[in-house]
Design an enzyme around this catalytic site. Sequence first.
Site, PDB file in Angstrom:
ATOM      1  N   CYS B  86       0.817  -1.218   0.000  1.00  0.00           N
ATOM      2  CA  CYS B  86       0.000   0.000   0.000  1.00  0.00           C
ATOM      3  C   CYS B  86       0.847   1.264   0.000  1.00  0.00           C
ATOM      4  O   CYS B  86       0.330   2.355  -0.216  1.00  0.00           O
ATOM      5  CB  CYS B  86      -0.945  -0.001   1.187  1.00  0.00           C
ATOM      6  SG  CYS B  86      -2.029  -1.435   1.212  1.00  0.00           S
ATOM      7  N   CYS B 209     -14.051  -1.009   6.656  1.00  0.00           N
ATOM      8  CA  CYS B 209     -12.957  -1.622   5.890  1.00  0.00           C
ATOM      9  C   CYS B 209     -12.892  -0.950   4.522  1.00  0.00           C
ATOM     10  O   CYS B 209     -13.918  -0.791   3.862  1.00  0.00           O
ATOM     11  CB  CYS B 209     -13.206  -3.112   5.669  1.00  0.00           C
ATOM     12  SG  CYS B 209     -13.655  -4.038   7.154  1.00  0.00           S
ATOM     13  N   SER B 210     -11.694  -0.558   4.081  1.00  0.00           N
ATOM     14  CA  SER B 210     -11.581   0.027   2.743  1.00  0.00           C
ATOM     15  C   SER B 210     -11.850  -1.062   1.713  1.00  0.00           C
ATOM     16  O   SER B 210     -11.579  -2.234   1.940  1.00  0.00           O
ATOM     17  CB  SER B 210     -10.202   0.651   2.542  1.00  0.00           C
ATOM     18  OG  SER B 210      -9.185  -0.297   2.733  1.00  0.00           O
ATOM     19  N   ILE B 212     -11.892  -2.606  -2.459  1.00  0.00           N
ATOM     20  CA  ILE B 212     -10.977  -2.655  -3.594  1.00  0.00           C
ATOM     21  C   ILE B 212     -11.426  -1.622  -4.627  1.00  0.00           C
ATOM     22  O   ILE B 212     -12.567  -1.145  -4.592  1.00  0.00           O
ATOM     23  CB  ILE B 212     -10.888  -4.065  -4.218  1.00  0.00           C
ATOM     24  CG1 ILE B 212     -12.225  -4.507  -4.817  1.00  0.00           C
ATOM     25  CG2 ILE B 212     -10.396  -5.065  -3.185  1.00  0.00           C
ATOM     26  CD1 ILE B 212     -12.121  -5.800  -5.627  1.00  0.00           C
ATOM     27  N   HIS B 333      -9.208   2.813  -2.620  1.00  0.00           N
ATOM     28  CA  HIS B 333      -7.841   2.385  -2.341  1.00  0.00           C
ATOM     29  C   HIS B 333      -7.305   1.433  -3.414  1.00  0.00           C
ATOM     30  O   HIS B 333      -7.053   0.263  -3.146  1.00  0.00           O
ATOM     31  CB  HIS B 333      -7.795   1.729  -0.950  1.00  0.00           C
ATOM     32  CG  HIS B 333      -6.446   1.264  -0.527  1.00  0.00           C
ATOM     33  ND1 HIS B 333      -5.275   1.881  -0.931  1.00  0.00           N
ATOM     34  CD2 HIS B 333      -6.061   0.225   0.263  1.00  0.00           C
ATOM     35  CE1 HIS B 333      -4.247   1.234  -0.397  1.00  0.00           C
ATOM     36  NE2 HIS B 333      -4.686   0.228   0.314  1.00  0.00           N
TER      37      HIS B 333
END
Lengths: 390, 390
Positions: B86, B209-210, B212, B333
């Site tokens: 990341c 939660c981020s 996809i 993200h």
Amino acid sequence: MRDVAVLGVGMTKFGKFMDRSLKDLSREACWQAIKDAGVNPKHIQTGYVANAIGGVITGQTMVTGEVVLREVGIVGIPVVNCENACSSGSTALREAWMAIAAGFYDTAIVLGVEKEYAQNTQKTVEAIAGAGDVELELSVGVNFPAHWALRAAKRMEVYGTTREQLAKVSVKNHHNGCFNPRAQYHKECSLEQVLSSRMVATPMTQLQCSAIGDGAAAVILCAADKARQYTTKPILIAGVGMATGVYTDERPITFGDMEQRSGQVVYDIAGIGPEDVDFAEVHDCFTIAEFMRVEGLGLFKPGEYDYALDHGESEIGGRLPINPSGGLLAKGHPIAATGVAQICELVWQLRGQAGDRQVEGARVGLAHCSGGGIAGDGAVSVVSILKKGY
Amino acid sequence: MRDVAVLGVGMTKFGKFMDRSLKDLSREACWQAIKDAGVNPKHIQTGYVANAIGGVITGQTMVTGEVVLREVGIVGIPVVNCENACSSGSTALREAWMAIAAGFYDTAIVLGVEKEYAQNTQKTVEAIAGAGDVELELSVGVNFPAHWALRAAKRMEVYGTTREQLAKVSVKNHHNGCFNPRAQYHKECSLEQVLSSRMVATPMTQLQCSAIGDGAAAVILCAADKARQYTTKPILIAGVGMATGVYTDERPITFGDMEQRSGQVVYDIAGIGPEDVDFAEVHDCFTIAEFMRVEGLGLFKPGEYDYALDHGESEIGGRLPINPSGGLLAKGHPIAATGVAQICELVWQLRGQAGDRQVEGARVGLAHCSGGGIAGDGAVSVVSILKKGY
């Protein structure tokens, strides 16, 4: 800019190691380099790690450098994972050299590691194909053997290069590999054996194509002014140059123009010309590639490598030995390890530690890796020059 | 070392784009940045390109940078492909910053691009899991949601942080994202909605939660002394710091020690402390992560972010806005694009171009990305500070 020295080098044997992991290979290469340098690993300030296809082959898609360096007890420090296809290791070396030369760090470890052998070899084939433009090339079938076969055919037409002259690169490099204990192949190949091996892409027979392999290589770099505490005879990095492809149709495919441009960068930085180079490790992924590399880099004039091969000029003991380590054809080619392994060979040669493959009196060595292929051109070329220091 | 300016920034909308390729996304982000900078792309001297899982998702295992930059007409120049999970985009930025600060180049393009959406989402799940130590973690089931859930549980025990306080990060960041036209999600989420969304790993619900995403972001850097020809109001990179995990059991899992160490590096380089920062983009991959980041970086004291959230201190208009762009939770993200997108946000904010999410009077911004996870610790953390120049 400060001078940068190579303090220590380490390299696993290259080969097919189904039971060895990225961690395991890295550990061996790093510890060899650390011991060779005489450096406490806790004093290493940064790491540059190259791996190309570990994501597809092992599932380790990311942070490979952090994962493998932790195995050596190297933690906490900045780590950069670098990739540039077959130039991945050379690219990592360049970034570390720049970081030390600029004064950001005094010491660095550079590691190249690759696992190509997999239970499912189709995975490996697909992963390697990803060094081209996957949308463009793969759709039309121009894989790497096809690309190099086309360049070989053109050279034969333009310069009258013979199949025998092409094959002589393989004979020479396999011979050299016999004297390299870390080489993947220790086997003399006669001209007839090379020519009669299975045809992969005319005129490239199997023994003229580098194979897949597993392996790792590592080097420890140090600012030259700090290196005196470790050694009185350091090997210095005189410079590193990089160029990428320009992908134009005007480019003659019989000449390595990307090699020329990357070579010019390093010759300018180093103040060392091709005429000063005592030996070179160049990227002989296919026999024809060695012609393109040495002529593109100005080590031999365009079209003259045929004559040089006929007269043994590029053999160990010849005027300008090329690939004394055995090159990719015999030493092996675990993608991201190759560029770092070339630096190991340069250091061993410049220190006079190359045993039966020693190039006598070597004071200046050149390493070259080209990587990838886009639109009929190479994607990237990295050239380093090392010399005896002090 | 020379000062380095950000001349131009560009970013695609983040989202699910099944019909867009790495090339297509890169082209849009790069051209935005080039036009914003007013630079002729032929004058860009080097490229640093970040991509994390393109090999698994698209088959483009190698030389992604060369492949995508060719689409923008940028060829021939040195290109380095960087990866650090990341932190990939932040790592590419750091390498480019170092290269220009040291005087190797005057101009650089930094690109982060990612495709996470695939026909086969199992591929994406496996690829993301490769940001851990695949031999160690995957065998015992400690995936990223589990890791962060454990840290959240521990924080709740140590500091008395409530589920509501955790969820407030998501409420705030989704609110901010509504004002960012490039954000993946434009949707207000109430505290109740966040808490009642599907439980992923207790106490982390789905909206904590981020997700996809696909996307790209690019920036053009230039030596500050050369930037005057392009702009009278440049944004300067005051410094970039990096640290990796130390992976010891002694480390308290309620504190971001890797963030602290990387933050200290950049505070020392920049001569700017956390007390001087006007706003920050930090790596809120999960709501609990935002607590760890801002406290590790010294922007809030350990344990005090609960109070800050309750009193709106980190909202736009608050004492120290955190993730005005919407952060990973709302902006999205796409792994390697994130670090570069944060720099875009910092530049827009510092220029006063952030529209309805503008942080008034912002003069100093901080961007932070942590990547990967090994042995219960983050693998790598990169922190950048940008400031208004001249």
